[in-house]
Design an enzyme around this catalytic site. Structure first.
Site, PDB file in Angstrom:
ATOM      1  N   ASP A 371       4.274  -1.871   1.369  1.00 25.13           N
ATOM      2  CA  ASP A 371       4.205  -2.871   2.433  1.00 25.13           C
ATOM      3  C   ASP A 371       5.137  -2.415   3.555  1.00 25.13           C
ATOM      4  O   ASP A 371       6.357  -2.351   3.371  1.00 25.13           O
ATOM      5  CB  ASP A 371       4.632  -4.236   1.878  1.00 25.13           C
ATOM      6  CG  ASP A 371       4.493  -5.365   2.886  1.00 25.13           C
ATOM      7  OD1 ASP A 371       4.405  -5.090   4.096  1.00 25.13           O
ATOM      8  OD2 ASP A 371       4.516  -6.537   2.453  1.00 25.13           O
ATOM      9  N   HIS A 372       4.573  -2.104   4.726  1.00 25.46           N
ATOM     10  CA  HIS A 372       5.364  -1.558   5.832  1.00 25.46           C
ATOM     11  C   HIS A 372       6.372  -2.569   6.378  1.00 25.46           C
ATOM     12  O   HIS A 372       7.311  -2.198   7.098  1.00 25.46           O
ATOM     13  CB  HIS A 372       4.439  -1.076   6.962  1.00 25.46           C
ATOM     14  CG  HIS A 372       4.905   0.173   7.629  1.00 25.46           C
ATOM     15  ND1 HIS A 372       6.232   0.449   7.896  1.00 25.46           N
ATOM     16  CD2 HIS A 372       4.212   1.248   8.087  1.00 25.46           C
ATOM     17  CE1 HIS A 372       6.337   1.618   8.499  1.00 25.46           C
ATOM     18  NE2 HIS A 372       5.121   2.135   8.619  1.00 25.46           N
ATOM     19  N   ARG A 373       6.209  -3.837   6.041  1.00 28.19           N
ATOM     20  CA  ARG A 373       7.194  -4.837   6.463  1.00 28.19           C
ATOM     21  C   ARG A 373       8.483  -4.700   5.671  1.00 28.19           C
ATOM     22  O   ARG A 373       9.537  -5.165   6.103  1.00 28.19           O
ATOM     23  CB  ARG A 373       6.630  -6.247   6.280  1.00 28.19           C
ATOM     24  CG  ARG A 373       5.367  -6.546   7.080  1.00 28.19           C
ATOM     25  CD  ARG A 373       4.753  -7.875   6.689  1.00 28.19           C
ATOM     26  NE  ARG A 373       4.395  -7.910   5.275  1.00 28.19           N
ATOM     27  CZ  ARG A 373       3.918  -8.986   4.655  1.00 28.19           C
ATOM     28  NH1 ARG A 373       3.746 -10.114   5.336  1.00 28.19           N
ATOM     29  NH2 ARG A 373       3.615  -8.938   3.375  1.00 28.19           N
TER      30      ARG A 373
END
Length: 399
Positions: A371-373
């Site tokens: 998850d790039h967040r």
């Protein structure tokens, strides 16, 4: 009704293990609860006396709704709880409106009143407008199961001779396959994950020669009933790597990360009805052999429908292994609210170069979906390289 998993919206009590008036101990299994994906054992959060059972077996109840009341010994049951339904006592008073209504019980009818069927089979039959009297049961004593409903094909009336068409070249007919509740849930969760969590992927090829040799030595010296699998090696390696990369053992919570101390690693298990992701909890404190034993027990109980709530709802990281299907590599969809999932391919004999010399080695490809967040590419690469380092120097798996 407890939430036994991120995606659970409602549950059905299949069976109560305690009756009203019986003593309940904290942690004791008091009910079997069926979700869209599995049947899970529900343990009491507190001890006392089963004061009242509110949820009837076989009736769907939304998450968060009252299903039972546990009281202190001698304590009276609070009046706010409606008494359990009693058909002989006539209709119950109309309850106050609530945020979400539970699924009503199936009304008795001449067509299914005497038919033996499981609660989920009855629910599926109602949803698909199937007369249970027309379904052949394959369960014990002719009991109709979920699989019987899934496989049921409604009879088609044969055309009359006058209306029969002239014989022509046969054209394959289109068919309709209704999705099970589990498949609908999988569709919803994976769609939500891909649309909400910005996925990115990093892949590494891992030299598994030393790890496979270690596995062989451990299995030769161990009980045949507790053999270590490649997936057990992966679970232990991920637990060791997560210790130095805690972001990947966290949940994204808008303005902060909820970082977990316990490493509860979920493993994807393919059941006949779909995919579930229960976990081996506290992997950070388990040895490789303990992880192997726990995994085998988890898979056995997943297939028999006796998972425990904490195994189904408390995972913090996950692994999906398709090596047993001879899959070289693949990417997996993150199971929300996890930060990442590791997709594991098969261990293969491949040409490798060691010290400038060509040799035959055992390699495996692993792909981390992140998850790039939660993390960036460099962090994901460092985490995956730590997993690779552990597996290529596997003595730490035994420490």
């Amino acid at each position: 009704m407890p939430q036994m998993g991120y995606d659970m919206r409602e549950g059905t009590v299949v069976r109560w293990h305690k009756q009203e008036g019986e003593t309940v101990d904290r942690g004791e299994v008091i009910a079997d609860i069926e979700t869209d994906k599995a049947t899970v054992e529900f343990e009491a959060y507190t001890g006392g006396v089963m004061g009242r059972i509110v949820a009837e077996a076989g009736v769907a109840v939304p998450v968060g709704e009252l299903i039972a009341i546990i009281t202190e010994p001698g304590e009276s049951v609070p009046e706010l709880a409606a008494p359990p339904a009693n058909p002989a006592a006539g209709p119950a008073p109309t309850p106050a409106p609530v945020a979400a209504d539970p699924e009503p019980a199936a009304p008795a009818s001449p067509s299914d009143g005497g038919v033996r069927a499981s609660p989920i089979a009855r629910r599926l039959a109602r949803e698909r407008d199937i007369d249970l009297a027309l379904v052949a049961g394959t369960g014990p004593n002719g009991r109709i199961t979920e699989r019987d409903i899934e496989n049921y094909q409604a009879p088609v009336d044969a055309p009359s001779p006058a209306s029969a068409p002239v014989a022509t070249a046969a054209v394959p007919a289109d068919t309709r396959i209704d999705l099970s509740r589990m498949r609908q849930t999988i569709a919803r969760v994976t769609s939500d994950s891909k649309s909400t969590a910005p996925h990115f992927y990093v892949t590494a090829e891992i030299d598994m020669g030393k790890a496979m040799s270690l596995r062989r030595d451990v299995n030769d010296a161990s009980d045949p009933e507790n053999r270590v699998s490649v997936n057990d090696l992966m679970v232990k390696a991920c637990a060791l790597a997560l210790a130095g990369h805690p972001k990947f053992n966290s949940f994204f919570r808008g303005d902060h990360l909820e970082v977990h101390g316990a490493m509860n690693i979920g493993i994807a298990i393919a059941l006949e009805s779909g995919l579930i992701l229960p976990g081996v909890n506290n992997c950070e404190s388990k040895s490789l052999l303990q992880i192997a034993a726990a995994t085998k027990d988890l898979i056995a109980r997943a297939n028999s429908g006796t998972l425990r709530n904490e195994e189904y709802s408390s995972t913090t990281f996950s692994i999906s292994n398709m090596g047993m299907f001879d899959v070289e590599s693949f990417t997996a969809i993150i199971y929300p609210p996890h930060a990442a999932i590791l997709a594991v391919g098969s261990v293969r004999q491949q040409p490798v170069v060691r010290d400038g010399e060509l040799a035959v080695g055992q390699t495996m490809k692993a792909t981390l979906s992140t998850d790039h967040r939660v993390a960036d590419g460099a962090e994901a690469a460092q985490f995956l390289m730590e997993i690779k380092r552990v597996l290529q120097n596997p003595v730490s798996l035994l420490l």
